[in-house]
Enzyme design. Structure first.
Site, PDB file in Angstrom:
ATOM      1  N   ALA A 258       0.840  -1.206   0.000  1.00  8.61           N
ATOM      2  CA  ALA A 258       0.000   0.000   0.000  1.00  8.61           C
ATOM      3  C   ALA A 258       0.868   1.247   0.000  1.00  8.61           C
ATOM      4  O   ALA A 258       1.816   1.345   0.784  1.00  8.61           O
ATOM      5  CB  ALA A 258      -0.910  -0.005   1.221  1.00  8.61           C
TER       6      ALA A 258
ATOM      7  N   LYS B  78       7.602   4.750  15.797  1.00 10.82           N
ATOM      8  CA  LYS B  78       7.771   5.167  17.194  1.00 10.82           C
ATOM      9  C   LYS B  78       6.750   6.210  17.622  1.00 10.82           C
ATOM     10  O   LYS B  78       6.325   6.228  18.777  1.00 10.82           O
ATOM     11  CB  LYS B  78       9.184   5.692  17.435  1.00 10.82           C
ATOM     12  CG  LYS B  78       9.599   6.869  16.569  1.00 10.82           C
ATOM     13  CD  LYS B  78      10.541   6.458  15.498  1.00 10.82           C
ATOM     14  CE  LYS B  78      10.896   7.577  14.561  1.00 10.82           C
ATOM     15  NZ  LYS B  78      11.923   7.226  13.615  1.00 10.82           N
TER      16      LYS B  78
ATOM     17  N   GLU C  28      10.888  -3.604  16.846  1.00  7.76           N
ATOM     18  CA  GLU C  28      12.326  -3.382  17.085  1.00  7.76           C
ATOM     19  C   GLU C  28      12.829  -2.126  16.358  1.00  7.76           C
ATOM     20  O   GLU C  28      13.660  -1.371  16.878  1.00  7.76           O
ATOM     21  CB  GLU C  28      13.117  -4.605  16.606  1.00  7.76           C
ATOM     22  CG  GLU C  28      14.601  -4.550  16.845  1.00  7.76           C
ATOM     23  CD  GLU C  28      14.951  -4.517  18.320  1.00  7.76           C
ATOM     24  OE1 GLU C  28      14.760  -5.515  19.009  1.00  7.76           O
ATOM     25  OE2 GLU C  28      15.413  -3.449  18.779  1.00  7.76           O
TER      26      GLU C  28
ATOM     27  N   VAL D  10      12.943   1.912  17.662  1.00 10.47           N
ATOM     28  CA  VAL D  10      13.942   2.566  18.514  1.00 10.47           C
ATOM     29  C   VAL D  10      15.345   2.244  18.014  1.00 10.47           C
ATOM     30  O   VAL D  10      15.749   1.081  17.965  1.00 10.47           O
ATOM     31  CB  VAL D  10      13.819   2.099  19.983  1.00 10.47           C
ATOM     32  CG1 VAL D  10      14.786   2.875  20.863  1.00 10.47           C
ATOM     33  CG2 VAL D  10      12.399   2.273  20.487  1.00 10.47           C
TER      34      VAL D  10
ATOM     35  N   GLY E 115      20.722  14.182   3.452  1.00  9.10           N
ATOM     36  CA  GLY E 115      19.538  13.317   3.546  1.00  9.10           C
ATOM     37  C   GLY E 115      19.269  12.791   4.943  1.00  9.10           C
ATOM     38  O   GLY E 115      18.394  11.948   5.134  1.00  9.10           O
TER      39      GLY E 115
ATOM     40  N   GLU F 223      14.994  15.591   7.578  1.00 11.42           N
ATOM     41  CA  GLU F 223      13.893  15.678   6.612  1.00 11.42           C
ATOM     42  C   GLU F 223      13.628  17.136   6.267  1.00 11.42           C
ATOM     43  O   GLU F 223      14.143  18.041   6.923  1.00 11.42           O
ATOM     44  CB  GLU F 223      12.647  15.034   7.224  1.00 11.42           C
ATOM     45  CG  GLU F 223      12.865  13.553   7.446  1.00 11.42           C
ATOM     46  CD  GLU F 223      11.636  12.882   8.019  1.00 11.42           C
ATOM     47  OE1 GLU F 223      10.525  13.349   7.735  1.00 11.42           O
ATOM     48  OE2 GLU F 223      11.817  11.915   8.737  1.00 11.42           O
TER      49      GLU F 223
ATOM     50  N   ASP G 246      11.164  13.091  18.326  1.00 12.45           N
ATOM     51  CA  ASP G 246      11.512  11.735  17.907  1.00 12.45           C
ATOM     52  C   ASP G 246      12.230  10.996  19.053  1.00 12.45           C
ATOM     53  O   ASP G 246      11.872   9.860  19.397  1.00 12.45           O
ATOM     54  CB  ASP G 246      12.417  11.816  16.663  1.00 12.45           C
ATOM     55  CG  ASP G 246      12.875  10.445  16.190  1.00 12.45           C
ATOM     56  OD1 ASP G 246      12.113   9.777  15.479  1.00 12.45           O
ATOM     57  OD2 ASP G 246      13.990  10.037  16.551  1.00 12.45           O
TER      58      ASP G 246
ATOM     59  N   LYS H 224      11.019   7.698  21.488  1.00 11.28           N
ATOM     60  CA  LYS H 224      11.862   6.520  21.722  1.00 11.28           C
ATOM     61  C   LYS H 224      12.111   6.334  23.226  1.00 11.28           C
ATOM     62  O   LYS H 224      12.114   5.199  23.726  1.00 11.28           O
ATOM     63  CB  LYS H 224      13.183   6.662  20.962  1.00 11.28           C
ATOM     64  CG  LYS H 224      12.981   6.589  19.450  1.00 11.28           C
ATOM     65  CD  LYS H 224      14.189   7.097  18.688  1.00 11.28           C
ATOM     66  CE  LYS H 224      14.007   6.976  17.189  1.00 11.28           C
ATOM     67  NZ  LYS H 224      15.032   7.680  16.415  1.00 11.28           N
TER      68      LYS H 224
HETATM   69  P1  NDP Z   1       8.687   7.541   4.026  1.00  9.59           P
HETATM   70  O1  NDP Z   1       8.014   8.858   4.087  1.00  9.59           O
HETATM   71  O2  NDP Z   1       9.928   7.412   3.240  1.00  9.59           O
HETATM   72  O3  NDP Z   1       7.661   6.436   3.490  1.00  9.59           O
HETATM   73  C1  NDP Z   1       6.315   6.426   3.872  1.00  9.59           C
HETATM   74  C2  NDP Z   1       5.581   5.480   2.944  1.00  9.59           C
HETATM   75  O4  NDP Z   1       4.217   5.421   3.365  1.00  9.59           O
HETATM   76  C3  NDP Z   1       5.579   5.921   1.478  1.00  9.59           C
HETATM   77  O5  NDP Z   1       5.756   4.821   0.650  1.00  9.59           O
HETATM   78  C4  NDP Z   1       4.173   6.507   1.290  1.00  9.59           C
HETATM   79  O6  NDP Z   1       3.687   6.342  -0.025  1.00  9.59           O
HETATM   80  C5  NDP Z   1       3.373   5.630   2.214  1.00  9.59           C
HETATM   81  N1  NDP Z   1       2.145   6.262   2.691  1.00  9.59           N
HETATM   82  C6  NDP Z   1       1.975   7.468   3.237  1.00  9.59           C
HETATM   83  N2  NDP Z   1       0.685   7.663   3.561  1.00  9.59           N
HETATM   84  C7  NDP Z   1       0.036   6.557   3.180  1.00  9.59           C
HETATM   85  C8  NDP Z   1      -1.324   6.143   3.227  1.00  9.59           C
HETATM   86  N3  NDP Z   1      -2.264   6.946   3.734  1.00  9.59           N
HETATM   87  N4  NDP Z   1      -1.652   4.934   2.741  1.00  9.59           N
HETATM   88  C9  NDP Z   1      -0.697   4.117   2.220  1.00  9.59           C
HETATM   89  N5  NDP Z   1       0.617   4.450   2.150  1.00  9.59           N
HETATM   90  C10 NDP Z   1       0.965   5.655   2.623  1.00  9.59           C
HETATM   91  O7  NDP Z   1       8.937   7.103   5.553  1.00  9.59           O
HETATM   92  P2  NDP Z   1      10.111   6.187   6.119  1.00  9.59           P
HETATM   93  O8  NDP Z   1      10.213   4.959   5.295  1.00  9.59           O
HETATM   94  O9  NDP Z   1      11.312   7.004   6.360  1.00  9.59           O
HETATM   95  O10 NDP Z   1       9.532   5.818   7.570  1.00  9.59           O
HETATM   96  C11 NDP Z   1       8.545   4.833   7.730  1.00  9.59           C
HETATM   97  C12 NDP Z   1       8.407   4.518   9.211  1.00  9.59           C
HETATM   98  O11 NDP Z   1       9.650   4.021   9.699  1.00  9.59           O
HETATM   99  C13 NDP Z   1       8.066   5.707  10.106  1.00  9.59           C
HETATM  100  O12 NDP Z   1       7.254   5.291  11.170  1.00  9.59           O
HETATM  101  C14 NDP Z   1       9.422   6.141  10.640  1.00  9.59           C
HETATM  102  O13 NDP Z   1       9.335   6.816  11.868  1.00  9.59           O
HETATM  103  C15 NDP Z   1      10.067   4.792  10.825  1.00  9.59           C
HETATM  104  N6  NDP Z   1      11.512   4.822  10.847  1.00  9.59           N
HETATM  105  C16 NDP Z   1      12.201   5.418   9.837  1.00  9.59           C
HETATM  106  C17 NDP Z   1      13.572   5.453   9.849  1.00  9.59           C
HETATM  107  C18 NDP Z   1      14.348   6.094   8.754  1.00  9.59           C
HETATM  108  O14 NDP Z   1      15.574   6.185   8.875  1.00  9.59           O
HETATM  109  N7  NDP Z   1      13.718   6.560   7.691  1.00  9.59           N
HETATM  110  C19 NDP Z   1      14.320   4.850  10.966  1.00  9.59           C
HETATM  111  C20 NDP Z   1      13.498   4.204  11.965  1.00  9.59           C
HETATM  112  C21 NDP Z   1      12.140   4.210  11.896  1.00  9.59           C
HETATM  113  P3  NDP Z   1       4.421   7.045  -1.293  1.00  9.59           P
HETATM  114  O15 NDP Z   1       5.672   6.257  -1.496  1.00  9.59           O
HETATM  115  O16 NDP Z   1       3.442   6.852  -2.382  1.00  9.59           O
HETATM  116  O17 NDP Z   1       4.643   8.448  -0.889  1.00  9.59           O
HETATM  117  N1  HSE Z   2      14.773  10.737  12.205  1.00  7.35           N
HETATM  118  C1  HSE Z   2      15.280   9.642  12.961  1.00  7.35           C
HETATM  119  C2  HSE Z   2      16.732   9.903  13.347  1.00  7.35           C
HETATM  120  C3  HSE Z   2      15.160   8.377  12.142  1.00  7.35           C
HETATM  121  O1  HSE Z   2      17.347  10.840  12.822  1.00  7.35           O
HETATM  122  O2  HSE Z   2      17.270   9.190  14.175  1.00  7.35           O
HETATM  123  C4  HSE Z   2      15.403   7.135  12.941  1.00  7.35           C
HETATM  124  O3  HSE Z   2      14.412   6.895  13.877  1.00  7.35           O
END
Ligand code: NDP
Ligand code: HSE
Length: 432
Positions: A45, A106, A130, A133, A188, A191, A202, A206
């Site tokens: 999704a 988180k 896992e 955090v 990168g 954000e 954030d 955690k």
């Molecule tokens: P992204 O923003 O890169 O990805 C989010 C994804 O969710 C995208 O594919 C987006 O779709 C999809 N999405 C958003 N809204 C909807 C919806 N309503 N229905 C279906 N799909 C949806 O986030 P991250 O991958 O960076 O993060 C994902 C999770 O992981 C978060 O909870 C984050 O806190 C956690 N996390 C992230 C880390 C990191 O380093 N990035 C580290 C640890 C945890 P589309 O691709 O079409 O935009």
């Molecule tokens: N934005 C978070 C960080 C991603 O910089 O640590 C990992 O949770």
């Protein structure tokens, strides 16, 4: 080995989700061997269906996440969308329709963990997180399982990669906060909207999760004292250096000495350069766990990024799939101690206070009197005249250990002195 595959619904295919899908595909045989059955990606999704997703069959892509989790044949839902809604509703629906859940979210777990655990338990499903955090670092499972026979008294660490990168750059290159944030964004790490990282939200989420698991209680995100790094200046970093310290954004969860309450806080702090956390560079994370029988344990590694976070997600996926095949579930929420969360005023630590004062006779004595009246003992004082037309000097006071509430009272009283022109910064000193 069972030949009928376990079906996985992937909610979100961004930074983390795309790596989860890639590893599921490239390591399919190993995963099947470790689980005892193949795992099949049954649907993905996303929000933007037309975006090209390398290595993913376009027929699997859907924008209807609800329909995907309601299918009834999904064994495990992997939620990597982020945010509170629609993730919360989708996870609850997944449990109702027979799936266990792996999440990296988180923000959601800190906001509504107990209700999600209750829903998982009600439906006899797993909820594993896992990756929520410290990215790739195994921390939730060691606390939930490996240390389940010990008594954890303290969890202290760096749990946000973005802010650690910024502070590290300020320390090593002398850059100001804005300059270091720009670099983190360009690389990168930060954000487009870095608020959750730089304001400490954030890390606070955690900390709430870690404190809850470590002390077998519930700690709400609102109960975590939170300060971000936006007020940290190059002068603070330089001052820390002069003391043989560096500045880190720390998450500190502690059981009170009498064992009757806990505290959880996130704030920038000066730590000695000799402390192992001082050498945690760039966007890395590191967490100390202090347990009664085990002593001090340190967990270190990449705390963010697609591939490291996907590693943690995949570990949970394997565990949840194994449970499913065994017809069992793993550990659920353990909150039996019901320990209250004390306000930060009850925390005892050392402080570094930087003041702008009038450069004239008697000022030092006035300032020292305020500290004495509030019962805060001074360790060192450093005064430097600025030789400027305003006749001001910088006064840096480092205290012995004192109650946070006493320090707040001291600062309030200092602000009322005519000779104190401003309180430039207040920072805790930890890790000594
Ligand atoms: P992204 O923003 O890169 O990805 C989010 C994804 O969710 C995208 O594919 C987006 O779709 C999809 N999405 C958003 N809204 C909807 C919806 N309503 N229905 C279906 N799909 C949806 O986030 P991250 O991958 O960076 O993060 C994902 C999770 O992981 C978060 O909870 C984050 O806190 C956690 N996390 C992230 C880390 C990191 O380093 N990035 C580290 C640890 C945890 P589309 O691709 O079409 O935009
Ligand atoms: N934005 C978070 C960080 C991603 O910089 O640590 C990992 O949770």
């Amino acid at each position: 080995m069972r030949t009928r595959p376990l079906k996985v619904a992937l909610l979100g295919c961004g930074v983390v989700g795309s790596e989860v899908a890639r590893i599921m595909t490239t390591h399919a045989d190993d995963l099947a061997a470790r689980i005892g059955a193949p795992v099949e990606l049954a649907g993905v999704a996303v929000r933007r269906p037309s975006k090209v997703r390398e290595g993913i069959d376009p027929a699997l892509i859907t924008t209807d996440a609800t329909a995907l989790v309601e299918r009834g044949d999904i064994d495990v839902v992997v939620e990597v969308i982020g945010g509170v809604e629609p993730a919360r509703g989708l996870i609850t629906t997944a449990f109702e329709h027979g799936a266990s859940v792996v999440s990296a979210n988180k923000a959601l777990l800190a906001e509504d963990g107990p209700a999600l655990h209750a829903a998982a338990e009600k439906h006899g499903r797993d909820l594993y997180y896992e990756a929520a955090v410290a990215g790739a670092i195994p921390l939730v499972r060691p606390l939930r399982e490996s240390l389940a026979g010990d008594k954890v008294n303290r969890v202290l660490g760096i749990v946000n990669g973005t802010t650690n990168f910024i502070l590290d750059r300020m320390d090593t290159s002398g850059a100001g906060y804005s300059e270091a944030l720009d670099e983190a964004t360009a690389l990168g790490y930060a954000e487009a909207d870095p608020t959750a990282d730089v304001e400490g939200f954030d890390a606070a989420a955690k900390a709430a999760i870690l404190a809850g698991i470590a002390f077998h209680t519930r700690v709400g995100i609102g109960e975590v004292h939170r300060e971000g790094i936006t007020e940290v200046t190059a002068a603070d970093i330089a001052s820390a250096r002069r003391m043989g310290c560096t500045v880190k954004l720390l998450a500190i969860c502690e059981r009170a000495a009498d064992g009757r309450s806990v505290t959880a806080r996130v704030h920038p702090a000066m730590i000695p350069l000799s402390h192992p956390l001082a050498s945690v560079r760039e966007a890395y994370n590191a967490v100390f766990v202090e347990a009664e029988a085990a002593g001090q344990l340190m967990f270190y590694g990449p705390g963010a990024g697609g591939s490291p976070t996907a590693s943690a997600v995949l570990g949970d996926l394997v565990a949840v799939c194994r449970n499913k095949l065994a017809g069992t579930t793993g550990p659920g929420e353990s909150a039996y101690t019901r320990l209250p969360v004390s306000p930060t005023g009850e925390v005892v630590t050392r402080y570094h206070i930087s003041l702008d004062v009038a450069d004239k006779p008697g000022v030092l004595a006035q300032v020292a009197t305020v500290f004495a009246e509030q019962g805060v003992s001074i360790d060192t004082v450093r005064q430097q005249s600025r030789q400027d037309p305003d006749g001001e000097a910088s006064l840096v006071v480092v205290t012995h250990r004192a109650l946070d509430s006493a320090l707040s009272g001291t600062v309030e009283a200092l602000r009322k002195l005519d000779t104190v022109r401003g309180v430039a910064s207040i920072m805790r000193v930890e890790g000594e």
